[in-house]
Design a protein around this motif. Structure first.
Motif, PDB file in Angstrom:
ATOM      1  N   THR A  94      -3.178  -7.753  -8.118  1.00 44.43           N
ATOM      2  CA  THR A  94      -2.334  -6.862  -7.305  1.00 44.43           C
ATOM      3  C   THR A  94      -2.997  -6.549  -5.974  1.00 44.43           C
ATOM      4  O   THR A  94      -2.357  -6.606  -4.914  1.00 44.43           O
ATOM      5  CB  THR A  94      -2.060  -5.548  -8.067  1.00 44.43           C
ATOM      6  N   LEU A  95      -4.279  -6.239  -6.024  1.00 47.53           N
ATOM      7  CA  LEU A  95      -5.006  -5.868  -4.816  1.00 47.53           C
ATOM      8  C   LEU A  95      -5.040  -7.025  -3.817  1.00 47.53           C
ATOM      9  O   LEU A  95      -4.723  -6.850  -2.636  1.00 47.53           O
ATOM     10  CB  LEU A  95      -6.426  -5.454  -5.188  1.00 47.53           C
ATOM     11  N   TYR A  96      -5.375  -8.223  -4.293  1.00 49.09           N
ATOM     12  CA  TYR A  96      -5.515  -9.357  -3.380  1.00 49.09           C
ATOM     13  C   TYR A  96      -4.167  -9.905  -2.921  1.00 49.09           C
ATOM     14  O   TYR A  96      -4.065 -10.468  -1.826  1.00 49.09           O
ATOM     15  CB  TYR A  96      -6.347 -10.457  -4.033  1.00 49.09           C
ATOM     16  N   GLN A  97      -3.150  -9.739  -3.755  1.00 44.18           N
ATOM     17  CA  GLN A  97      -1.805 -10.117  -3.287  1.00 44.18           C
ATOM     18  C   GLN A  97      -1.382  -9.223  -2.127  1.00 44.18           C
ATOM     19  O   GLN A  97      -0.824  -9.710  -1.130  1.00 44.18           O
ATOM     20  CB  GLN A  97      -0.793 -10.005  -4.429  1.00 44.18           C
ATOM     21  N   ASN A  98      -1.647  -7.927  -2.251  1.00 47.65           N
ATOM     22  CA  ASN A  98      -1.339  -7.011  -1.147  1.00 47.65           C
ATOM     23  C   ASN A  98      -2.163  -7.353   0.096  1.00 47.65           C
ATOM     24  O   ASN A  98      -1.653  -7.332   1.218  1.00 47.65           O
ATOM     25  CB  ASN A  98      -1.610  -5.566  -1.570  1.00 47.65           C
ATOM     26  N   VAL A 141      -5.258  -0.157  -0.464  1.00 54.50           N
ATOM     27  CA  VAL A 141      -6.119   0.178  -1.602  1.00 54.50           C
ATOM     28  C   VAL A 141      -5.665   1.489  -2.237  1.00 54.50           C
ATOM     29  O   VAL A 141      -5.588   1.621  -3.465  1.00 54.50           O
ATOM     30  CB  VAL A 141      -7.589   0.266  -1.162  1.00 54.50           C
ATOM     31  N   GLN A 142      -5.362   2.481  -1.390  1.00 53.27           N
ATOM     32  CA  GLN A 142      -4.870   3.766  -1.906  1.00 53.27           C
ATOM     33  C   GLN A 142      -3.532   3.585  -2.628  1.00 53.27           C
ATOM     34  O   GLN A 142      -3.279   4.221  -3.664  1.00 53.27           O
ATOM     35  CB  GLN A 142      -4.717   4.759  -0.744  1.00 53.27           C
ATOM     36  N   LYS A 143      -2.711   2.723  -2.100  1.00 49.11           N
ATOM     37  CA  LYS A 143      -1.421   2.460  -2.736  1.00 49.11           C
ATOM     38  C   LYS A 143      -1.619   1.810  -4.108  1.00 49.11           C
ATOM     39  O   LYS A 143      -0.932   2.153  -5.080  1.00 49.11           O
ATOM     40  CB  LYS A 143      -0.579   1.555  -1.834  1.00 49.11           C
ATOM     41  N   THR A 144      -2.560   0.866  -4.193  1.00 46.64           N
ATOM     42  CA  THR A 144      -2.856   0.211  -5.467  1.00 46.64           C
ATOM     43  C   THR A 144      -3.417   1.213  -6.476  1.00 46.64           C
ATOM     44  O   THR A 144      -3.091   1.152  -7.675  1.00 46.64           O
ATOM     45  CB  THR A 144      -3.864  -0.936  -5.255  1.00 46.64           C
TER      46      THR A 144
END
Length: 410
Positions: A265-269, A317-320
């Motif tokens: 999820t983090l790296y896709q964002n 990052v905060q969103k994740t």
């Protein structure tokens, strides 16, 4: 010498970097060359057998030789469709006139059977309607010329009408058998082309997710060479590192499946935001994400673009964290200067960036503040007229000594 000229003529108008363009065009060029060689070689025979040929056969050859050469000229200058149309008309005209001009039946119209099997390879796979029209024209020409010679034979030799019908039926059966075979060949050609196109699209999709587009194009252009590595090139740009704080402890306390989901999820964002903000992802190394700006695409001010992209990555990052109910913390480091980029080696291609600027960005990130963006002196000097920074501080970077850094204000 002959081999050199043959290769030159065969590849007239062919883009050797795109193999899809080779097949129809190259076949037409080779056929034109063969037909012209036969026509030129036929000229002495016309004089030797003048009682069977005459002036019309000579004129027929002299007119069609420049016609076929015109096909090569059209192909050379990129007028492939016009060249193919002229080739078809010239071929039909040559066979038809040759059948009528010679005073004896040399069965020239049987060359239309040869044309049946060649035709599917002169068209692209999606041009099935044009193939059908072409085959119908060959059918009409073949039947007309066969009937003409049977009728002439009947008048001269007193052949009965029953013999004429049987002969005509037999030749028609031969042509129809060839036509069915040709249709099957064309369908198989279309199916093979469709499969090749599908697999090629999959390969390109994987490639474009692995390497930058410009690098892929360079590799494809040089794929015929033994060494397909791309030598190092020097650029002025910015490099960004973003690293997860206490990643080892986070891995130890997190389920493996959830860990994979978090990183994915983090790296896709990150990938989406990097593309939106003009950054080029270089690689991920576990908890570290690396991107550059101004290397593959020129940027008016890569340092500003990189800083703004870093702000978007930090916000994601905060969103994740909210989305997955976790507490990830990161450090971000940016440096601007000369970058060396390229691909080395022959297997397992990987585009990478090296140099002092990369080392400086890595040291700034490792000595950075949590959830803050820390930049080098050159990045600050190139960006402070549009972006706000906190006062200068100093860090002791391994291998670089004491360097000045600035923290980008939120």
């Amino acid at each position: 010498m002959f081999k050199k000229w043959f290769k030159y003529i065969a590849f007239l108008g062919v883009d050797t970097n795109h193999l899809d363009d080779i097949s129809p065009l190259k076949i037409i060029n080779i056929l034109v060359l063969m037909i012209n060689v036969l026509l030129i070689a036929q000229l002495p025979l016309i004089g030797w057998f003048w009682q069977y040929s005459g002036i019309w056969v000579l004129l027929n050859s002299c007119i069609h030789i420049p016609l076929f050469f015109s096909v090569l000229l059209l192909n050379k200058y990129g007028h492939f469709l016009s060249g193919r149309a002229l080739f078809m008309l010239a071929y039909i005209s040559l066979i038809s006139v040759s059948s009528l001009a010679w005073k004896t039946n040399l069965h020239f119209h049987f060359f239309f059977l040869v044309a049946l099997f060649v035709s599917p390879f002169l068209y692209q796979a999606w041009e099935y309607r044009q193939v059908r029209i072409n085959l119908f024209i060959y059918f009409c020409c073949y039947c007309g010329l066969e009937f003409y010679w049977l009728n002439r034979l009947q008048k001269n030799n007193g052949v009965t009408i029953e013999e004429t019908i049987l002969t005509l039926g037999n030749t028609l059966f031969l042509f129809l058998a060839a036509l069915i075979s040709c249709t099957l060949v064309h369908q198989n050609h279309r199916l093979a082309y469709s499969r090749a196109t599908h697999h090629k699209a999959k390969i390109h999709q994987v490639l474009f997710k692995t390497l930058p587009e410009r690098i892929i194009n360079k590799l494809l252009d040089s794929s015929h060479k033994v060494n397909t590595s791309i030598p190092a090139q020097y650029h002025f740009g910015s490099v960004l590192f973003i690293d997860i704080v206490d990643y080892t402890q986070f891995c130890h306390n997190t389920d493996k499946q959830k860990l994979i989901k978090v990183l994915d999820t983090l790296y896709q964002n990150f990938d989406t935001l990097a593309l939106q903000h003009g950054l080029e992802k270089i690689k991920t190394n576990g908890d570290q994400y690396m991107a550059v700006c101004g290397v593959l695409e020129a940027q008016a001010c890569p340092s500003i673009t990189c800083c703004r992209g870093a702000m978007a990555l930090l916000a994601s990052v905060q969103k994740t964290n909210q989305q997955l109910n976790i507490q990830l913390e990161v450090r971000v480091g940016i440096a601007t200067g000369t970058l060396i980029c390229g691909i080395v080696g022959r297997n397992s291609y990987a585009f990478d960036v090296w140099g002092d600027t990369v080392n400086r960005a890595a040291r700034i990130e490792s000595n950075g503040q949590i959830d803050r963006i820390q930049v080098c002196q050159s990045t600050y000097e190139l960006s402070n007229h549009l972006l706000a920074f906190e006062p200068k501080t100093k860090i002791n970077a391994k291998g670089l000594g004491t360097i000045d850094v600035y923290v980008l204000s939120a």
